[in-house]
Design a protein around this motif. Structure first.
Motif, PDB file in Angstrom:
ATOM      1  N   GLU A 364       0.825  -1.195   0.000  1.00  0.00           N
ATOM      2  CA  GLU A 364       0.000   0.000   0.000  1.00  0.00           C
ATOM      3  C   GLU A 364       0.869   1.258   0.000  1.00  0.00           C
ATOM      4  O   GLU A 364       2.057   1.205   0.329  1.00  0.00           O
ATOM      5  N   GLU A 365       0.261   2.369  -0.366  1.00  0.00           N
ATOM      6  CA  GLU A 365       0.947   3.642  -0.186  1.00  0.00           C
ATOM      7  C   GLU A 365       0.900   3.988   1.296  1.00  0.00           C
ATOM      8  O   GLU A 365      -0.183   4.096   1.878  1.00  0.00           O
ATOM      9  N   THR A 366       2.051   4.150   1.914  1.00  0.00           N
ATOM     10  CA  THR A 366       2.126   4.522   3.328  1.00  0.00           C
ATOM     11  C   THR A 366       2.376   6.020   3.402  1.00  0.00           C
ATOM     12  O   THR A 366       3.460   6.489   3.038  1.00  0.00           O
ATOM     13  N   PHE A 367       1.390   6.758   3.868  1.00  0.00           N
ATOM     14  CA  PHE A 367       1.464   8.226   3.842  1.00  0.00           C
ATOM     15  C   PHE A 367       1.739   8.739   5.243  1.00  0.00           C
ATOM     16  O   PHE A 367       0.870   9.311   5.918  1.00  0.00           O
ATOM     17  N   GLY A 368       2.966   8.529   5.670  1.00  0.00           N
ATOM     18  CA  GLY A 368       3.378   8.945   6.999  1.00  0.00           C
ATOM     19  C   GLY A 368       4.757   8.383   7.289  1.00  0.00           C
ATOM     20  O   GLY A 368       5.394   7.783   6.422  1.00  0.00           O
ATOM     21  N   PRO A 369       5.248   8.540   8.519  1.00  0.00           N
ATOM     22  CA  PRO A 369       6.644   8.192   8.826  1.00  0.00           C
ATOM     23  C   PRO A 369       6.862   6.694   9.046  1.00  0.00           C
ATOM     24  O   PRO A 369       7.215   6.248  10.143  1.00  0.00           O
ATOM     25  N   LEU A 370       6.673   5.914   7.995  1.00  0.00           N
ATOM     26  CA  LEU A 370       6.828   4.456   8.054  1.00  0.00           C
ATOM     27  C   LEU A 370       7.678   3.986   6.881  1.00  0.00           C
ATOM     28  O   LEU A 370       7.339   4.254   5.716  1.00  0.00           O
ATOM     29  N   ALA A 371       8.793   3.302   7.172  1.00  0.00           N
ATOM     30  CA  ALA A 371       9.680   2.764   6.152  1.00  0.00           C
ATOM     31  C   ALA A 371       9.650   1.242   6.191  1.00  0.00           C
ATOM     32  O   ALA A 371       9.665   0.640   7.273  1.00  0.00           O
ATOM     33  N   ALA A 372       9.624   0.616   5.013  1.00  0.00           N
ATOM     34  CA  ALA A 372       9.591  -0.841   4.900  1.00  0.00           C
ATOM     35  C   ALA A 372      10.890  -1.327   4.259  1.00  0.00           C
ATOM     36  O   ALA A 372      11.215  -0.935   3.132  1.00  0.00           O
ATOM     37  N   LEU A 373      11.645  -2.174   4.975  1.00  0.00           N
ATOM     38  CA  LEU A 373      12.900  -2.722   4.481  1.00  0.00           C
ATOM     39  C   LEU A 373      12.711  -4.156   4.001  1.00  0.00           C
ATOM     40  O   LEU A 373      12.001  -4.941   4.649  1.00  0.00           O
ATOM     41  N   THR A 374      13.358  -4.493   2.893  1.00  0.00           N
ATOM     42  CA  THR A 374      13.370  -5.865   2.398  1.00  0.00           C
ATOM     43  C   THR A 374      14.733  -6.148   1.780  1.00  0.00           C
ATOM     44  O   THR A 374      15.395  -5.235   1.283  1.00  0.00           O
ATOM     45  N   VAL A 375      15.153  -7.395   1.830  1.00  0.00           N
ATOM     46  CA  VAL A 375      16.488  -7.781   1.366  1.00  0.00           C
ATOM     47  C   VAL A 375      16.385  -8.496   0.024  1.00  0.00           C
ATOM     48  O   VAL A 375      15.543  -9.384  -0.163  1.00  0.00           O
ATOM     49  N   ALA A 376      17.269  -8.094  -0.910  1.00  0.00           N
ATOM     50  CA  ALA A 376      17.306  -8.703  -2.235  1.00  0.00           C
ATOM     51  C   ALA A 376      18.519  -9.625  -2.344  1.00  0.00           C
ATOM     52  O   ALA A 376      19.628  -9.264  -1.940  1.00  0.00           O
ATOM     53  N   ARG A 377      18.316 -10.814  -2.906  1.00  0.00           N
ATOM     54  CA  ARG A 377      19.411 -11.784  -3.050  1.00  0.00           C
ATOM     55  C   ARG A 377      20.425 -11.335  -4.096  1.00  0.00           C
ATOM     56  O   ARG A 377      21.625 -11.550  -3.953  1.00  0.00           O
TER      57      ARG A 377
END
Length: 461
Positions: A364-377
Motif C-alpha cells: 500500500e501507499e504509506t502516507f506517513g513516517p513508516l519505512a519498509a525494508l526488504t532484502v534482495a538476493r
C-alpha cells in the motif's frame, strides 16, 4: 445539511478556522466569472502572461512567512520545509517566466508547396483538484504553467488547507493576474463529489487535473472520459529505494532517511520501500535506523523540528493499522511503531524489516513516517521486488557504477528514475507517474503543453 468547514491545528488538535462552504448558486457565479476571465486571458500575448509569472515569483517571496505559517497551522509541515516549498514555487514561476514563451512558440514544419506550423493554444478553464500535503507547491506546479499557456484555473483545494487556498487566490491577483482568473472553490467535503462531476460535465470547463487518491482519480478520470475532456492524474506512489551491493552504504542510508521522512513522510515521491542487497543489508539497516532515531520530532513551528504531526488523526490511524497488520504478517519492528501520547496527531518515525509482497507496508501507499525494508538476493531479485507494486511514480537506485544503475532502472516501471540521488520534482523536468500512480505530466515543456490545443496550420499560397 451543514456546509461548515472547520480546520484543525494538527499540532494541538484544536480548531483554527471556520468557513462556510458554497452552495450551487455561488459555485455557478464563480464558474461564470472564471470562464469570462479565461476567455479574455487567452487573448493576452504570451510574453505578457509570462511577465506575470515573474511578478508572481516576487509576490511568493514577499509573502513567504505568511504562506509558510498557514502550511504549519493547517497541515503541520515543519516550518523550514514550508519555507522551502514557497521558494521552490517561486523558482518554478521564474522558470516559466523565462522559458514559457519559447516552449509555446509556433514550430515550423517543412512541407512542399505550403507553409505549415504547429501552434500551442489555450484550452480554456481547467479544474484542479489538489491535495493538502504541499498546499503551495501542488497548486503552483500546475497553475503557473497553465496560466502562462493562457488558461484559467478553478481550484478545488483540500478542505483542511482552505486558508492556504484563499491566500493563493489573493496572491495571483496581487501579482497582476486578472481577478477571477484563479478561483478557489470553497466546498464542504460532502459536496465535492457531485460538484466536481458537474463541473467536469460543464461545457465551460475544458479539462481537469487531480493529485490525490486512486479512488478520487478513478472518479475524476471516468467523468473526464465520459465528457471527452483531457485529464491529468497524479495518484500517489510507493517508490522503491534500491541499494546495490557496491553502494556507498553510509551515503545511501543518510539519503534514505531524507527520502522517506521529508514532510513527515507525507509525500507521493517519498521513498517508501527500501530494497537492499544482502551483502550490505546489515550495515545499511544499522545506519538507516540510527538516522531515523536521530530525527527531531516536535512542534513544527520550531526551526529545529524535522518531523511534525500528521495532517489528520485518521491518517495516523491508517499508519497504525498498516504497522500492526504488517507485523501480524511477519514483519519485524526495528524502531517506532506507536503514536506519540498527548495532544496533536504525532506518530513515531517507524522502520519495519523483513517486509515484502502481501504486507500493507509493502503493498500500500504509506502516507506517513513508516519505512519498509526488504532484502534482495541479487540484482534480478531487486528488480522483481522494486517492480512488485501497483504504483509507478519514482525510483531511486544507489550504486558505485552509474551505468549499472541506469541499466537496472530500465527494467523497472516508473515515471522517474534517479541514480545516486533522492527522487524530487524539478521545473526543468517532466513529473508524473505510470500504472496506478496516474498519467499525464506536470512541469517542464510537457507540463505547460498538457493543457494546450496542439493545433496544426497548413497554408497554401
Amino acid at each position: 445539511m451543514s456546509r461548515t468547514i472547520r480546520t484543525l491545528d494538527p499540532t494541538t488538535g484544536e480548531p483554527t478556522a471556520t468557513y462556510e462552504g458554497w452552495d450551487a448558486d455561488r459555485v455557478e457565479t464563480a464558474v461564470a466569472r472564471a470562464h469570462t476571465a479565461s476567455r479574455t486571458w487567452a487573448l493576452v500575448p504570451v510574453a505578457e502572461r509570462a511577465a506575470r509569472a515573474a511578478d508572481l515569483a516576487r509576490s511568493l517571496r514577499e509573502h513567504k512567512d505568511h504562506l509558510a505559517s498557514l502550511a504549519v497551522a493547517e497541515m503541520g509541515k515543519p516550518v523550514r520545509e514550508a519555507e522551502g516549498e514557497v521558494e521552490k514555487s517561486a523558482v518554478t514561476a521564474e522558470y516559466y517566466a523565462r522559458q514559457g514563451p519559447a516552449i509555446l512558440a509556433d514550430e515550423r514544419v517543412e512541407v512542399d508547396g505550403a507553409k505549415a506550423w504547429v501552434a500551442y493554444e489555450p484550452v480554456g478553464l481547467v479544474l484542479a483538484v489538489m491535495p493538502w500535503n504541499f498546499p503551495v507547491w501542488q497548486v503552483m506546479r500546475f497553475a503557473v504553467p497553465s496560466l502562462v499557456a493562457g488558461n484559467g484555473v478553478l481550484l478545488k483545494h483540500a478542505s483542511n488547507v482552505t486558508g492556504s487556498a484563499l491566500a493563493l487566490q489573493d496572491l495571483f491577483v496581487e501579482a497582476g493576474f486578472p481577478e477571477h482568473l484563479v478561483t478557489a472553490l470553497v466546498l464542504a467535503d460532502t459536496d465535492v463529489p457531485d460538484t466536481t462531476a458537474r463541473l467536469i460535465e460543464d461545457d465551460r470547463v475544458a479539462a481537469v487535473t487531480l493529485t490525490g487518491s486512486n479512488r478520487a482519480g478513478a472518479a475524476v478520470g471516468a467523468a473526464a472520459g465520459r465528457a471527452a475532456k483531457k485529464s491529468v492524474l497524479e495518484l500517489g506512489g510507493s517508490d522503491a529505494f534500491v541499494v546495490l551491493d557496491d553502494a556507498d552504504v553510509e551515503a545511501a542510508a543518510a539519503a534514505a532517511v531524507k527520502a522517506r521522512f521529508t514532510n513527515s513522510g507525507q509525500s507521493c515521491v517519498c521513498a517508501k520501500r527500501f530494497v537492499v542487497a544482502a551483502p550490505v543489508a546489515d550495515a545499511f539497516t544499522a545506519a538507516f535506523v540510527a538516522g531515523v532515531e536521530a530525527l527531531r520530532l516536535g512542534d513544527p513551528r520550531e526551526r529545529h523540528t524535522q518531523i511534525g504531526p500528521l495532517a489528520r488523526d485518521d491518517l495516523r490511524a491508517a499508519i497504525q493499522r498498516q504497522v500492526e497488520d504488517s507485523l501480524a504478517a511477519g514483519a519485524r519492528l526495528l524502531t517506532g511503531g506507536k503514536p506519540v501520547p498527548g495532544d496533536g496527531f504525532f506518530y513515531r518515525p517507524t522502520v519495519l524489516a523483513d517486509t515484502g509482497p502481501g504486507m500493507p507496508a509493502f503493498d500500500e501507499e504509506t502516507f506517513g513516517p513508516l519505512a519498509a525494508l526488504t532484502v534482495a538476493r541479487d540484482d534480478d531479485h531487486a528488480v522483481r521486488l522494486a517492480d512488485a507494486s501497483s504504483y509507478g511514480l519514482g525510483l531511486s537506485i544507489w550504486t558505485a557504477d552509474p551505468d549499472r544503475g541506469v541499466a537496472l532502472a530500465r527494467r523497472i516501471t516508473s515515471g522517474a528514475a534517479f541514480v545516486n540521488a533522492v527522487v524530487a520534482s524539478d521545473p526543468r523536468l517532466p513529473f508524473g507517474g505510470t500504472k496506478r500512480s496516474g498519467y499525464g505530466r506536470e512541469l517542464a515543456a510537457a507540463g505547460i503543453r498538457e493543457f494546450t490545443n496542439t493545433r496544426t496550420y497548413w497554408v497554401t499560397a
